[in-house]
Write a protein that holds these residues in place. Sequence first.
Motif, mmCIF file in Angstrom:
data_model
loop_
_atom_site.group_PDB
_atom_site.id
_atom_site.type_symbol
_atom_site.label_atom_id
_atom_site.label_comp_id
_atom_site.label_asym_id
_atom_site.label_seq_id
_atom_site.Cartn_x
_atom_site.Cartn_y
_atom_site.Cartn_z
ATOM 1 N N ALA A 45 10.280 28.214 74.873
ATOM 2 C CA ALA A 45 9.495 28.611 73.705
ATOM 3 C C ALA A 45 8.156 27.887 73.648
ATOM 4 O O ALA A 45 7.106 28.500 73.420
ATOM 5 N N GLY A 46 8.180 26.564 73.855
ATOM 6 C CA GLY A 46 6.956 25.782 73.783
ATOM 7 C C GLY A 46 5.957 26.162 74.859
ATOM 8 O O GLY A 46 4.757 26.320 74.588
ATOM 9 N N GLN A 47 6.451 26.321 76.082
ATOM 10 C CA GLN A 47 5.543 26.654 77.179
ATOM 11 C C GLN A 47 5.055 28.094 77.094
ATOM 12 O O GLN A 47 3.905 28.379 77.417
ATOM 13 N N ALA A 48 5.930 29.016 76.677
ATOM 14 C CA ALA A 48 5.513 30.412 76.522
ATOM 15 C C ALA A 48 4.408 30.516 75.475
ATOM 16 O O ALA A 48 3.445 31.282 75.635
ATOM 17 N N ALA A 49 4.531 29.738 74.395
ATOM 18 C CA ALA A 49 3.494 29.737 73.366
ATOM 19 C C ALA A 49 2.180 29.204 73.916
ATOM 20 O O ALA A 49 1.092 29.727 73.598
#
Length: 263
Positions: free
Chosen positions: A243-247
């Motif tokens: 989630a963090g990296q995709a954002a």
Amino acid sequence: MRIGAHVDSTDPLAEAAARSADTVQFFLSDPQGWKAPKLREDAERLRAAEVDLYVHAPYVINVATLNNRIRIPSRKLLLGHATAAAAIGARGLIVHGGHVNAGDDLAVGFDNWRKTFAYAADSGGFGVPVLIENTAGGDNACARRLDALARLWDAIGDHEVGFCLDTCHAYAGGEELLGLVDRVKAITGRIDLVHANNSKGAFNSGQDRHDNLDGGTIDPELVVAVIRAAGAPVVVETPGGVAGQAADIDFLRQQLGTERSAA
């Protein structure tokens, strides 16, 4: 522009799909250990993938040091990882610039880098581009400050060597991000990959602590400006898992006005 993330090495392509990433970076062995990488069973699948692959060498590697017990195994391990990276079709092997111990002559560290490339040449070459990465801390580092980087490139610039620019490391290492790409390229002539990371530590803190792009102490617009100026592939090494990296990847695509590459 190819944008991706540093991911777990178990199934890098699945990790890329989960993040809608064009590229992934991963380790081939324990980043804190000295074991040589093993041949991956999915090597053929990785070579055929449309996702661009980068391999990060273990953190323990330090070919600059005057300590023979570290320098000599480091040379061997770096070459082993380059061979393994080439076997999966990686576009580059990233390795930290290293350092010498307090009281040692940094000039010897730069020459040890030169000897590392000579050692590899005697073994048939690395077989994959070696991208030296700037580091955040240490007064005796070979690639923290640009003045040291210039001395390093004087020693190895005639070899087939590239450069990986880490925004967190540069900022925490005391280099202003505004205009940084031009200053780096004046030394190296190139930037092959950007590690796009915000910094938990303050400017010139020497702290290698990454944060997501919308957090930390760096204005995210400065990170975007570095990427735009560099014109190189991008890897985020940020926290928060998928989630963090995709954002972070989505943020960069929005800011740069790009979409996910088709291949």
